[in-house]
Design a protein around this motif. Structure first.
Motif, PDB file in Angstrom:
ATOM      1  N   ASP A   1       0.851  -1.135  -0.191  1.00  0.00           N
ATOM      2  CA  ASP A   1      -0.111  -0.296   0.070  1.00  0.00           C
ATOM      3  C   ASP A   1       0.643   0.963  -0.314  1.00  0.00           C
ATOM      4  OD1 ASP A   1       0.969  -0.291   2.767  1.00  0.00           O
ATOM      5  OD2 ASP A   1      -0.624  -0.536   3.510  1.00  0.00           O
ATOM      6  N   LEU A   2       2.717   0.937  -0.179  1.00  0.00           N
ATOM      7  CA  LEU A   2       2.880   2.090  -0.298  1.00  0.00           C
ATOM      8  C   LEU A   2       2.629   3.664  -0.740  1.00  0.00           C
ATOM      9  CD1 LEU A   2       5.744   3.289   1.313  1.00  0.00           C
ATOM     10  CD2 LEU A   2       7.097   3.104  -0.835  1.00  0.00           C
ATOM     11  N   HIS A   3       1.855   3.092  -2.523  1.00  0.00           N
ATOM     12  CA  HIS A   3       1.767   4.352  -3.108  1.00  0.00           C
ATOM     13  C   HIS A   3       1.368   4.895  -2.648  1.00  0.00           C
ATOM     14  CE1 HIS A   3       4.115   1.744  -6.433  1.00  0.00           C
ATOM     15  NE2 HIS A   3       4.319   2.894  -6.770  1.00  0.00           N
ATOM     16  N   LEU A   4      -0.675   4.184  -2.035  1.00  0.00           N
ATOM     17  CA  LEU A   4      -1.682   5.217  -1.524  1.00  0.00           C
ATOM     18  C   LEU A   4      -1.164   6.079  -0.198  1.00  0.00           C
ATOM     19  CD1 LEU A   4      -3.913   1.362  -1.253  1.00  0.00           C
ATOM     20  CD2 LEU A   4      -3.774   3.749  -3.538  1.00  0.00           C
TER      21      LEU A   4
ATOM     22  N   ASP B   1      -1.004   2.268  -7.475  1.00  0.00           N
ATOM     23  CA  ASP B   1      -0.897   0.643  -6.988  1.00  0.00           C
ATOM     24  C   ASP B   1      -2.209  -0.566  -7.964  1.00  0.00           C
ATOM     25  OD1 ASP B   1       0.430   0.105  -4.326  1.00  0.00           O
ATOM     26  OD2 ASP B   1      -1.200  -0.317  -3.316  1.00  0.00           O
ATOM     27  N   PHE B   2      -3.291  -0.021  -8.105  1.00  0.00           N
ATOM     28  CA  PHE B   2      -4.024  -0.672  -8.234  1.00  0.00           C
ATOM     29  C   PHE B   2      -3.092  -1.618  -9.501  1.00  0.00           C
ATOM     30  CE2 PHE B   2      -6.390  -1.816 -12.184  1.00  0.00           C
ATOM     31  CZ  PHE B   2      -7.655  -3.819 -11.651  1.00  0.00           C
TER      32      PHE B   2
ATOM     33  N   HIS C   1      -9.175  -1.420   1.421  1.00  0.00           N
ATOM     34  CA  HIS C   1      -8.647  -0.226   0.579  1.00  0.00           C
ATOM     35  C   HIS C   1      -9.159  -1.205  -1.046  1.00  0.00           C
ATOM     36  CE1 HIS C   1      -7.132   3.024  -2.631  1.00  0.00           C
ATOM     37  NE2 HIS C   1      -7.716   3.556  -1.649  1.00  0.00           N
ATOM     38  N   TYR C   2      -9.821   0.044  -1.633  1.00  0.00           N
ATOM     39  CA  TYR C   2     -10.406  -0.810  -2.824  1.00  0.00           C
ATOM     40  C   TYR C   2      -9.359  -1.469  -4.353  1.00  0.00           C
ATOM     41  CZ  TYR C   2     -10.612   3.963  -4.982  1.00  0.00           C
ATOM     42  OH  TYR C   2      -9.372   5.235  -5.436  1.00  0.00           O
ATOM     43  N   ALA C   3      -7.934  -0.906  -4.180  1.00  0.00           N
ATOM     44  CA  ALA C   3      -7.255  -0.810  -4.864  1.00  0.00           C
ATOM     45  C   ALA C   3      -6.036  -2.269  -4.768  1.00  0.00           C
ATOM     46  CB  ALA C   3      -5.914   0.060  -4.719  1.00  0.00           C
ATOM     47  N   ILE C   4      -6.155  -2.371  -3.421  1.00  0.00           N
ATOM     48  CA  ILE C   4      -6.031  -3.560  -2.883  1.00  0.00           C
ATOM     49  C   ILE C   4      -6.831  -4.788  -3.062  1.00  0.00           C
ATOM     50  CG2 ILE C   4      -4.968  -4.905  -0.408  1.00  0.00           C
ATOM     51  CD1 ILE C   4      -2.734  -2.598  -1.435  1.00  0.00           C
TER      52      ILE C   4
END
Length: 234
Positions: A65-68, A79-80, A108-111
């Motif tokens: 999740d670093l980009h988030l 990230d996605f 998180h929705y991207a994860i």
């Protein structure tokens, strides 16, 4: 590298770091791993892209999740993309593959969407976020980046120009964010500040930029760069 070798004794670890190695070294190490020499490929996000090897059965990302945490409206998109690419590396020869993520934001929705390869679901949630906060494709953006060796002088000069710039933005119905220190606040000895203008109308943004450029052009000793429709917010 050393820690991985201790955890997996007897395994050959191939390390690839695109930020510190020259291109030929990176290519040689990737080819070495792809040809079957090496058991574990360790590296930066570079290794999440383009590897098509039947021997890869497990992929793992630390700090997925670093980009988030970055102050960039495209953070979730990046990230996605990265995690979807990573999840596609193992199991490419018909074998069962597995992908493990280390994250403090599992909801998180991207994860979530990356683990399901759910492009449509991610698109819908990302669009809802951008529509709510007024980011592309629902708005047009422009970013000014200012730089100077003396930060106090930089801020004083900006303060002197902001009155006219804010008035121009208000007249065009635009929102101004900043000025504030840029996420990468200093480069090569120069302090960096930025200012973001956004609104729904491209024509209104163009009219505003013509005025803002004139105002900022008079800031002696201050470097000014205009980035319209910026891709990188850092």
């Amino acid at each position: 590298h050393e820690i991985v070798e201790k955890i997996f004794p007897g395994c050959e670890v191939v390390r690839v770091d695109g930020s510190s190695e020259d291109r030929s070294t990176v290519q040689d190490r990737l080819e070495r791993f792809m040809s079957g020499s090496g058991d574990i490929l360790l590296g930066t996000q570079l290794i999440s892209k383009g590897l098509d090897s039947p021997k890869i059965s497990l992929a793992a990302a630390l700090n997925a999740d670093l980009h988030l945490s970055l102050p960039d409206f495209r953070a979730a998109e990046r990230d996605f993309q990265l995690l979807t690419q990573l999840a596609g590396r193992p199991g490419r020869a018909g074998e069962v593959g597995e992908c493990i993520l280390q994250t403090e934001l599992p909801d998180h929705y991207a994860i979530r969407r990356s683990m399901m390869h759910d492009y449509q679901g991610f698109f819908e949630e990302e669009c809802a976020f951008r529509r709510k906060w007024g980011y592309p494709p629902f708005a047009r953006l422009a970013r000014f980046i200012f730089s100077a060796a003396n930060e106090e002088r930089l801020t004083q000069k900006l303060d002197g120009a902001l009155g006219a710039v804010r008035a121009a933005a208000e007249a065009e119905g635009l929102q101004i964010l900043g000025p504030a220190p840029a996420p990468i606040a200093r480069v090569k000895g120069l302090y960096r500040w930025h200012l973001l203008a956004k609104g729904a109308s491209s024509a209104a943004l163009s009219r505003f930029l013509a005025i803002a450029l004139r105002e900022f052009a008079g800031l002696s000793g201050i470097g000014t760069v205009l980035d319209r429709d910026p891709v990188n917010m850092m």
